[in-house]
Design an enzyme around this catalytic site. Sequence first.
Site, mmCIF file in Angstrom:
data_model
loop_
_atom_site.group_PDB
_atom_site.id
_atom_site.type_symbol
_atom_site.label_atom_id
_atom_site.label_comp_id
_atom_site.label_asym_id
_atom_site.label_seq_id
_atom_site.Cartn_x
_atom_site.Cartn_y
_atom_site.Cartn_z
ATOM 1 N N CYS A 79 0.842 -1.189 0.000
ATOM 2 C CA CYS A 79 0.000 0.000 0.000
ATOM 3 C C CYS A 79 0.884 1.249 0.000
ATOM 4 O O CYS A 79 1.662 1.456 -0.919
ATOM 5 C CB CYS A 79 -0.979 -0.031 1.175
ATOM 6 S SG CYS A 79 -2.336 1.168 0.973
ATOM 7 N N HIS A 182 -3.758 -4.582 -0.205
ATOM 8 C CA HIS A 182 -3.447 -5.173 1.095
ATOM 9 C C HIS A 182 -3.585 -6.700 1.016
ATOM 10 O O HIS A 182 -4.686 -7.221 1.166
ATOM 11 C CB HIS A 182 -4.413 -4.644 2.160
ATOM 12 C CG HIS A 182 -4.173 -3.229 2.544
ATOM 13 N ND1 HIS A 182 -3.247 -2.868 3.492
ATOM 14 C CD2 HIS A 182 -4.743 -2.080 2.106
ATOM 15 C CE1 HIS A 182 -3.255 -1.549 3.632
ATOM 16 N NE2 HIS A 182 -4.147 -1.044 2.792
ATOM 17 N N GLU A 184 -2.790 -8.767 3.250
ATOM 18 C CA GLU A 184 -3.205 -9.262 4.573
ATOM 19 C C GLU A 184 -4.705 -9.136 4.789
ATOM 20 O O GLU A 184 -5.253 -9.697 5.746
ATOM 21 C CB GLU A 184 -2.429 -8.537 5.680
ATOM 22 C CG GLU A 184 -2.904 -7.148 6.014
ATOM 23 C CD GLU A 184 -2.419 -6.068 5.057
ATOM 24 O OE1 GLU A 184 -2.624 -4.876 5.374
ATOM 25 O OE2 GLU A 184 -1.839 -6.397 3.995
#
Length: 200
Positions: A79, A182, A184
């Site tokens: 990001c 992202h 995650e």
Amino acid sequence: MITIVDYGVGNIGSLVNMFRRIGQEAELSADPERIAVADRLLLPGVGAFDTATEKLGVGGFDEAIRNHARTGRPVLGICLGMQLLLDSSEEGVSQGLGLIPGRSVRFEDSRGRRVPHMGWNQLDVRTPAPLVHGLPADHRFYFVHSYRVVVADDRDELARSDYGGEFTSMVSRENVTGAQFHPEKSHAFGMQMLDQWSRS
């Protein structure tokens, strides 16, 4: 061992949890000396470009990350962390890490698209790489950003995505890679990508 740069900007808790879920050992570090010699380095980031560069500079993280990159060991920016890998951003006046030539520019509020770009999107992989190998056709990743990357050399563009027009969503130069989204927060697809990065 994967070392996550803990400089006060980023979703570091969710990253640690993701690596734990895929069976990879990850540590948080605010020690520039440790960062410089890490096996694999992950640079997260959420927020404003100048705020992040200030924190990198005050803590000595910026030079530690550059020193790590010079060793040839893997670096991954996520990001805002991807944008910090570049030279500069329209969002501020500070200089980035300069590991990949390019800059970030703001999305235009045109073509019926709102800024920030927020939500799920796919990748159009431009260059084969272990990080993006084997993505299923229905893959999707979670994005939240108002600025997009413009690389100086098209060969550094790893993948594109579309949001009212194509934009660079992943970059790669030698051992340095960046992902605008992202992983995650991207469930199984993010797990696959981080697992492949940790093993490549």
